[in-house]
Design a protein around this motif. Structure first.
Motif, PDB file in Angstrom:
ATOM      1  N   ALA A  10      12.105  -8.753  10.881  1.00 15.03           N
ATOM      2  CA  ALA A  10      10.746  -8.913  10.351  1.00 15.03           C
ATOM      3  C   ALA A  10       9.789  -7.934  11.015  1.00 15.03           C
ATOM      4  O   ALA A  10       8.941  -7.326  10.349  1.00 15.03           O
ATOM      5  CB  ALA A  10      10.278 -10.351  10.568  1.00 15.03           C
ATOM      6  N   ALA A  11       9.936  -7.767  12.320  1.00 13.08           N
ATOM      7  CA  ALA A  11       9.085  -6.800  13.023  1.00 13.08           C
ATOM      8  C   ALA A  11       9.358  -5.380  12.534  1.00 13.08           C
ATOM      9  O   ALA A  11       8.435  -4.559  12.433  1.00 13.08           O
ATOM     10  CB  ALA A  11       9.313  -6.897  14.529  1.00 13.08           C
ATOM     11  N   VAL A  14       7.518  -4.815   9.225  1.00 17.09           N
ATOM     12  CA  VAL A  14       6.089  -4.590   9.486  1.00 17.09           C
ATOM     13  C   VAL A  14       5.861  -3.190  10.038  1.00 17.09           C
ATOM     14  O   VAL A  14       4.913  -2.485   9.656  1.00 17.09           O
ATOM     15  CB  VAL A  14       5.555  -5.657  10.455  1.00 17.09           C
ATOM     16  CG1 VAL A  14       4.112  -5.351  10.850  1.00 17.09           C
ATOM     17  CG2 VAL A  14       5.643  -7.037   9.831  1.00 17.09           C
ATOM     18  N   LEU A  17       5.958  -0.617   7.355  1.00 17.12           N
ATOM     19  CA  LEU A  17       4.694  -0.609   6.616  1.00 17.12           C
ATOM     20  C   LEU A  17       3.630   0.179   7.377  1.00 17.12           C
ATOM     21  O   LEU A  17       2.871   0.950   6.776  1.00 17.12           O
ATOM     22  CB  LEU A  17       4.225  -2.045   6.377  1.00 17.12           C
ATOM     23  CG  LEU A  17       2.936  -2.213   5.560  1.00 17.12           C
ATOM     24  CD1 LEU A  17       3.116  -1.630   4.160  1.00 17.12           C
ATOM     25  CD2 LEU A  17       2.545  -3.678   5.479  1.00 17.12           C
ATOM     26  N   VAL A  18       3.604   0.004   8.695  1.00 18.51           N
ATOM     27  CA  VAL A  18       2.663   0.776   9.515  1.00 18.51           C
ATOM     28  C   VAL A  18       2.986   2.267   9.435  1.00 18.51           C
ATOM     29  O   VAL A  18       2.085   3.117   9.397  1.00 18.51           O
ATOM     30  CB  VAL A  18       2.700   0.276  10.969  1.00 18.51           C
ATOM     31  CG1 VAL A  18       1.855   1.167  11.876  1.00 18.51           C
ATOM     32  CG2 VAL A  18       2.220  -1.163  11.056  1.00 18.51           C
TER      33      VAL A  18
END
Length: 338
Positions: A10-11, A14, A17-18
Protein backbone atom coordinates in the motif's frame (compact mmCIF):
# COMPACT_ATOMS: atom_id res chain seq x y z
CA UNK A 1 4.60 -11.08 7.92
CA UNK A 2 1.71 -11.02 5.43
CA UNK A 3 0.24 -7.91 7.05
CA UNK A 4 3.65 -6.26 6.89
CA UNK A 5 3.94 -7.04 3.16
CA UNK A 6 0.46 -5.67 2.45
CA UNK A 7 1.29 -2.48 4.33
CA UNK A 8 4.46 -2.04 2.29
CA UNK A 9 2.51 -2.69 -0.92
CA UNK A 10 0.00 0.00 0.00
CA UNK A 11 2.84 2.38 0.80
CA UNK A 12 4.42 1.53 -2.58
CA UNK A 13 1.21 2.42 -4.43
CA UNK A 14 1.04 5.76 -2.61
CA UNK A 15 4.70 6.40 -3.41
CA UNK A 16 4.09 5.67 -7.11
CA UNK A 17 1.30 8.24 -7.07
CA UNK A 18 3.72 10.74 -5.54
CA UNK A 19 6.21 9.87 -8.28
CA UNK A 20 3.66 10.75 -10.96
CA UNK A 21 3.09 14.10 -9.23
CA UNK A 22 6.81 14.86 -9.10
CA UNK A 23 7.42 13.87 -12.74
CA UNK A 24 4.38 15.88 -13.86
CA UNK A 25 5.59 18.90 -11.89
CA UNK A 26 9.08 18.69 -13.44
CA UNK A 27 7.82 18.60 -17.01
CA UNK A 28 4.66 20.74 -16.80
CA UNK A 29 4.44 22.80 -13.60
CA UNK A 30 8.04 23.97 -13.00
CA UNK A 31 8.36 25.55 -16.49
CA UNK A 32 5.21 27.57 -15.76
CA UNK A 33 6.65 28.72 -12.45
CA UNK A 34 9.75 29.80 -14.37
CA UNK A 35 7.61 32.09 -16.54
CA UNK A 36 7.00 29.88 -19.58
CA UNK A 37 3.43 30.20 -20.87
CA UNK A 38 1.40 27.53 -22.61
CA UNK A 39 2.74 28.53 -26.04
CA UNK A 40 6.33 28.24 -24.86
CA UNK A 41 5.63 24.91 -23.18
CA UNK A 42 3.99 23.57 -26.33
CA UNK A 43 6.97 24.74 -28.39
CA UNK A 44 9.26 22.62 -26.19
CA UNK A 45 7.24 19.54 -27.18
CA UNK A 46 7.57 20.25 -30.90
CA UNK A 47 11.25 20.78 -31.48
CA UNK A 48 13.04 23.30 -33.63
CA UNK A 49 11.22 26.10 -35.49
CA UNK A 50 7.64 25.34 -34.39
CA UNK A 51 4.85 26.80 -36.49
CA UNK A 52 1.81 28.51 -34.91
CA UNK A 53 -0.41 25.70 -36.19
CA UNK A 54 1.80 23.05 -34.59
CA UNK A 55 1.85 24.96 -31.29
CA UNK A 56 -1.94 25.21 -31.29
CA UNK A 57 -2.26 21.49 -32.03
CA UNK A 58 0.07 20.51 -29.18
CA UNK A 59 -1.74 22.84 -26.78
CA UNK A 60 -5.01 21.17 -27.64
CA UNK A 61 -3.58 17.68 -27.51
CA UNK A 62 -1.92 18.17 -24.09
CA UNK A 63 -4.67 20.40 -22.69
CA UNK A 64 -2.09 23.07 -21.83
CA UNK A 65 -4.74 25.77 -21.57
CA UNK A 66 -6.74 23.76 -19.05
CA UNK A 67 -6.27 24.09 -15.25
CA UNK A 68 -3.26 22.26 -13.85
CA UNK A 69 -5.50 19.69 -12.11
CA UNK A 70 -7.12 18.77 -15.43
CA UNK A 71 -3.69 18.43 -17.03
CA UNK A 72 -2.51 16.13 -14.22
CA UNK A 73 -5.63 13.97 -14.55
CA UNK A 74 -5.05 13.61 -18.29
CA UNK A 75 -1.41 12.69 -17.60
CA UNK A 76 -2.29 10.00 -15.04
CA UNK A 77 -5.23 8.62 -17.05
CA UNK A 78 -2.92 8.34 -20.06
CA UNK A 79 -0.53 6.22 -18.00
CA UNK A 80 -3.30 3.98 -16.71
CA UNK A 81 -5.89 3.83 -19.50
CA UNK A 82 -4.14 5.23 -22.55
CA UNK A 83 -5.00 8.37 -24.45
CA UNK A 84 -6.55 9.47 -27.73
CA UNK A 85 -5.00 12.16 -29.91
CA UNK A 86 -7.00 14.02 -32.52
CA UNK A 87 -4.63 14.61 -35.43
CA UNK A 88 -7.30 16.39 -37.49
CA UNK A 89 -7.78 13.68 -40.07
CA UNK A 90 -8.44 10.88 -37.61
CA UNK A 91 -8.17 9.94 -33.93
CA UNK A 92 -5.02 8.10 -32.84
CA UNK A 93 -5.16 5.87 -29.77
CA UNK A 94 -2.03 5.63 -27.61
CA UNK A 95 -2.08 2.44 -25.55
CA UNK A 96 -1.40 2.53 -21.82
CA UNK A 97 1.03 3.45 -20.43
CA UNK A 98 1.06 6.40 -22.82
CA UNK A 99 4.04 8.76 -22.73
CA UNK A 100 3.20 10.35 -26.06
CA UNK A 101 5.01 10.13 -29.37
CA UNK A 102 8.70 10.61 -30.08
CA UNK A 103 9.63 13.73 -32.04
CA UNK A 104 12.26 11.84 -34.05
CA UNK A 105 10.41 8.67 -35.03
CA UNK A 106 6.81 9.87 -34.53
CA UNK A 107 6.05 6.54 -32.82
CA UNK A 108 4.84 5.72 -29.33
CA UNK A 109 7.48 6.07 -26.64
CA UNK A 110 6.45 3.02 -24.59
CA UNK A 111 7.22 0.36 -27.25
CA UNK A 112 10.62 2.00 -27.81
CA UNK A 113 11.33 1.78 -24.08
CA UNK A 114 10.36 -1.88 -24.05
CA UNK A 115 12.64 -2.59 -27.02
CA UNK A 116 15.61 -1.21 -25.06
CA UNK A 117 14.73 -2.61 -21.66
CA UNK A 118 16.20 -6.12 -22.34
CA UNK A 119 19.58 -4.51 -23.04
CA UNK A 120 19.59 -2.51 -19.82
CA UNK A 121 18.13 -5.42 -17.84
CA UNK A 122 20.81 -7.80 -19.12
CA UNK A 123 23.54 -5.31 -18.27
CA UNK A 124 22.15 -4.55 -14.80
CA UNK A 125 21.45 -8.15 -13.75
CA UNK A 126 24.81 -9.52 -14.91
CA UNK A 127 26.81 -6.69 -13.37
CA UNK A 128 24.78 -6.84 -10.13
CA UNK A 129 25.55 -10.53 -9.65
CA UNK A 130 29.26 -9.87 -10.14
CA UNK A 131 29.50 -6.81 -7.91
CA UNK A 132 27.43 -8.29 -5.06
CA UNK A 133 29.28 -11.62 -4.97
CA UNK A 134 32.73 -10.09 -5.43
CA UNK A 135 32.17 -7.04 -3.24
CA UNK A 136 30.62 -8.87 -0.29
CA UNK A 137 33.14 -11.74 -0.45
CA UNK A 138 36.12 -9.40 -0.56
CA UNK A 139 34.66 -7.26 2.23
CA UNK A 140 34.14 -10.28 4.50
CA UNK A 141 37.65 -11.62 3.86
CA UNK A 142 39.18 -8.20 4.48
CA UNK A 143 37.31 -7.84 7.78
CA UNK A 144 38.37 -11.31 8.95
CA UNK A 145 42.00 -10.63 7.93
CA UNK A 146 42.16 -7.06 9.13
CA UNK A 147 45.59 -5.51 8.67
CA UNK A 148 46.91 -8.35 6.50
CA UNK A 149 48.37 -8.07 3.01
CA UNK A 150 45.05 -9.30 1.60
CA UNK A 151 43.18 -6.57 3.47
CA UNK A 152 45.49 -3.80 2.27
CA UNK A 153 45.51 -5.05 -1.34
CA UNK A 154 41.72 -5.37 -1.40
CA UNK A 155 41.16 -1.89 0.01
CA UNK A 156 43.70 -0.36 -2.39
CA UNK A 157 41.89 -2.03 -5.29
CA UNK A 158 38.56 -0.85 -3.91
CA UNK A 159 39.89 2.70 -3.65
CA UNK A 160 40.97 2.53 -7.30
CA UNK A 161 37.57 1.18 -8.31
CA UNK A 162 35.74 4.00 -6.54
CA UNK A 163 38.10 6.68 -7.88
CA UNK A 164 38.32 5.70 -11.55
CA UNK A 165 35.29 6.78 -13.64
CA UNK A 166 33.43 4.23 -15.73
CA UNK A 167 34.21 5.89 -19.04
CA UNK A 168 37.95 5.61 -18.26
CA UNK A 169 37.92 1.95 -17.22
CA UNK A 170 35.53 1.18 -20.08
CA UNK A 171 37.75 2.77 -22.72
CA UNK A 172 40.84 1.06 -21.27
CA UNK A 173 39.13 -2.35 -21.31
CA UNK A 174 37.98 -1.75 -24.89
CA UNK A 175 41.48 -0.75 -25.98
CA UNK A 176 43.06 -3.81 -24.37
CA UNK A 177 40.54 -6.59 -24.83
CA UNK A 178 38.71 -5.55 -27.98
CA UNK A 179 41.39 -3.88 -30.14
CA UNK A 180 44.85 -4.85 -28.87
CA UNK A 181 43.73 -8.37 -27.96
CA UNK A 182 40.52 -8.97 -29.94
CA UNK A 183 38.93 -11.24 -27.33
CA UNK A 184 35.61 -9.49 -26.90
CA UNK A 185 33.47 -7.53 -29.38
CA UNK A 186 34.00 -3.74 -29.28
CA UNK A 187 30.33 -3.04 -28.55
CA UNK A 188 27.56 -1.44 -30.53
CA UNK A 189 25.51 -4.62 -30.87
CA UNK A 190 23.39 -6.75 -28.60
CA UNK A 191 22.31 -10.38 -28.93
CA UNK A 192 19.18 -11.42 -27.09
CA UNK A 193 19.55 -14.25 -24.60
CA UNK A 194 16.85 -16.31 -26.30
CA UNK A 195 18.62 -16.05 -29.66
CA UNK A 196 22.10 -17.14 -28.55
CA UNK A 197 22.97 -17.32 -24.82
CA UNK A 198 26.73 -17.64 -25.48
CA UNK A 199 26.82 -14.64 -27.81
CA UNK A 200 24.68 -12.70 -25.32
CA UNK A 201 27.15 -13.32 -22.49
CA UNK A 202 30.23 -12.86 -24.69
CA UNK A 203 29.07 -9.44 -25.83
CA UNK A 204 28.33 -8.23 -22.30
CA UNK A 205 31.41 -9.48 -20.41
CA UNK A 206 33.35 -6.22 -20.72
CA UNK A 207 30.38 -3.98 -19.79
CA UNK A 208 29.59 -6.26 -16.86
CA UNK A 209 33.14 -6.15 -15.49
CA UNK A 210 33.49 -2.41 -16.08
CA UNK A 211 30.26 -1.62 -14.29
CA UNK A 212 30.81 -4.18 -11.53
CA UNK A 213 34.34 -2.88 -10.82
CA UNK A 214 32.95 0.42 -9.54
CA UNK A 215 30.12 -1.04 -7.46
CA UNK A 216 32.09 -4.04 -6.14
CA UNK A 217 34.65 -1.60 -4.75
CA UNK A 218 31.96 0.32 -2.86
CA UNK A 219 30.29 -2.85 -1.59
CA UNK A 220 33.61 -4.28 -0.42
CA UNK A 221 34.35 -1.19 1.66
CA UNK A 222 30.80 -1.14 3.06
CA UNK A 223 30.84 -4.87 3.89
CA UNK A 224 34.23 -4.60 5.56
CA UNK A 225 33.07 -1.74 7.78
CA UNK A 226 29.85 -3.56 8.69
CA UNK A 227 31.61 -6.82 9.48
CA UNK A 228 34.21 -5.10 11.67
CA UNK A 229 31.41 -3.57 13.74
CA UNK A 230 29.33 -6.74 13.86
CA UNK A 231 32.10 -9.18 14.76
CA UNK A 232 32.78 -7.25 17.96
CA UNK A 233 29.19 -7.48 19.24
CA UNK A 234 28.15 -9.49 22.29
CA UNK A 235 25.98 -11.93 20.33
CA UNK A 236 29.02 -12.97 18.26
CA UNK A 237 30.98 -13.76 21.42
CA UNK A 238 27.96 -15.67 22.75
CA UNK A 239 27.73 -17.70 19.53
CA UNK A 240 31.41 -18.60 19.78
CA UNK A 241 31.03 -19.48 23.47
CA UNK A 242 28.29 -21.95 22.53
CA UNK A 243 30.82 -23.80 20.40
CA UNK A 244 29.40 -22.93 16.99
CA UNK A 245 31.72 -23.39 14.02
CA UNK A 246 33.50 -20.21 12.94
CA UNK A 247 32.01 -20.44 9.45
CA UNK A 248 28.51 -20.54 10.93
CA UNK A 249 29.29 -17.64 13.24
CA UNK A 250 30.56 -15.54 10.33
CA UNK A 251 27.87 -16.36 7.76
CA UNK A 252 24.69 -16.77 9.83
CA UNK A 253 25.33 -14.29 12.62
CA UNK A 254 27.99 -11.83 11.49
CA UNK A 255 27.24 -11.41 7.78
CA UNK A 256 23.47 -11.56 8.19
CA UNK A 257 23.54 -8.71 10.69
CA UNK A 258 25.82 -6.66 8.40
CA UNK A 259 23.59 -7.15 5.33
CA UNK A 260 20.99 -4.51 6.21
CA UNK A 261 22.85 -1.43 4.86
CA UNK A 262 24.07 -3.46 1.88
CA UNK A 263 20.51 -4.41 0.95
CA UNK A 264 19.45 -0.78 1.27
CA UNK A 265 22.11 0.48 -1.12
CA UNK A 266 21.62 -2.44 -3.50
CA UNK A 267 17.92 -1.62 -3.86
CA UNK A 268 18.71 1.95 -4.85
CA UNK A 269 21.64 1.02 -7.11
CA UNK A 270 19.80 -1.74 -8.94
CA UNK A 271 16.65 0.33 -9.38
CA UNK A 272 18.63 3.20 -10.89
CA UNK A 273 20.57 0.73 -13.03
CA UNK A 274 17.36 -0.65 -14.52
CA UNK A 275 16.53 2.90 -15.55
CA UNK A 276 19.68 3.00 -17.64
CA UNK A 277 23.41 2.71 -17.03
CA UNK A 278 24.14 5.91 -18.91
CA UNK A 279 27.96 5.96 -18.90
CA UNK A 280 28.41 2.24 -19.51
CA UNK A 281 25.87 2.06 -22.31
CA UNK A 282 27.33 5.18 -23.96
CA UNK A 283 30.90 3.90 -23.65
CA UNK A 284 30.10 0.50 -25.15
CA UNK A 285 27.41 1.84 -27.54
CA UNK A 286 24.77 -0.48 -26.12
CA UNK A 287 21.22 0.37 -27.29
CA UNK A 288 19.74 0.49 -23.80
CA UNK A 289 17.61 2.95 -21.87
CA UNK A 290 20.59 5.01 -20.74
CA UNK A 291 21.90 5.68 -24.23
CA UNK A 292 18.31 6.18 -25.39
CA UNK A 293 17.88 8.92 -22.76
CA UNK A 294 21.17 10.62 -23.70
CA UNK A 295 20.22 10.69 -27.38
CA UNK A 296 16.77 12.07 -26.46
CA UNK A 297 18.29 14.84 -24.34
CA UNK A 298 20.64 15.82 -27.14
CA UNK A 299 17.75 15.86 -29.62
CA UNK A 300 15.34 17.63 -27.26
CA UNK A 301 12.98 14.66 -27.53
CA UNK A 302 11.00 15.46 -24.38
CA UNK A 303 8.43 12.61 -24.53
CA UNK A 304 11.28 10.09 -24.50
CA UNK A 305 13.00 11.90 -21.61
CA UNK A 306 9.70 11.86 -19.68
CA UNK A 307 9.25 8.15 -20.35
CA UNK A 308 12.75 7.20 -19.22
CA UNK A 309 12.40 9.38 -16.12
CA UNK A 310 9.10 7.79 -15.20
CA UNK A 311 10.21 4.20 -15.75
CA UNK A 312 13.39 4.80 -13.73
CA UNK A 313 11.36 6.17 -10.82
CA UNK A 314 9.03 3.17 -10.97
CA UNK A 315 11.96 0.74 -10.89
CA UNK A 316 13.45 2.51 -7.85
CA UNK A 317 10.11 2.35 -6.01
CA UNK A 318 9.65 -1.35 -6.83
CA UNK A 319 13.21 -2.23 -5.77
CA UNK A 320 12.77 -0.33 -2.51
CA UNK A 321 9.56 -2.27 -1.90
CA UNK A 322 11.43 -5.54 -2.40
CA UNK A 323 14.16 -4.28 -0.06
CA UNK A 324 11.58 -3.60 2.66
CA UNK A 325 10.33 -7.18 2.38
CA UNK A 326 13.91 -8.52 2.48
CA UNK A 327 14.50 -6.53 5.65
CA UNK A 328 11.86 -8.58 7.41
CA UNK A 329 13.51 -11.79 6.22
CA UNK A 330 17.08 -10.81 7.06
CA UNK A 331 16.37 -9.06 10.38
CA UNK A 332 13.41 -10.41 12.41
CA UNK A 333 13.48 -7.23 14.51
CA UNK A 334 11.87 -5.43 11.55
CA UNK A 335 8.80 -7.68 11.77
CA UNK A 336 8.61 -7.21 15.54
CA UNK A 337 8.88 -3.43 15.18
CA UNK A 338 6.24 -3.41 12.42
Amino acid sequence: MIRYIFRRLAAGVVLLLVVTMVVFAIFFLVPRLAGIDSDGLAARYIGKSPSPEAIAAVKERLNLDEPITVQYWEFVSGLVMGQEYDSGADVIHCDAPCFGYSFKTNTEVWPQLMDRLPVTGSLAIGAAVIWVVAGVSIGVLSALRRGSVLDRAAMMTALAGVSLPIFFTGLVSLALFSYYWPIFPPGGSFTHFTDNPLAWAHGLVLPWITLAFLYAAMYARLTRAGMLDTMGEDFIRTARAKGLAERRVVTKHGLRAALTPIITIFGLDFGLMLGGAVLTESTFSLPGLGKFAVDAIRGNDLPVVLGVTMITAVFVVICNLIVDVLYAWVDPRVRVGA
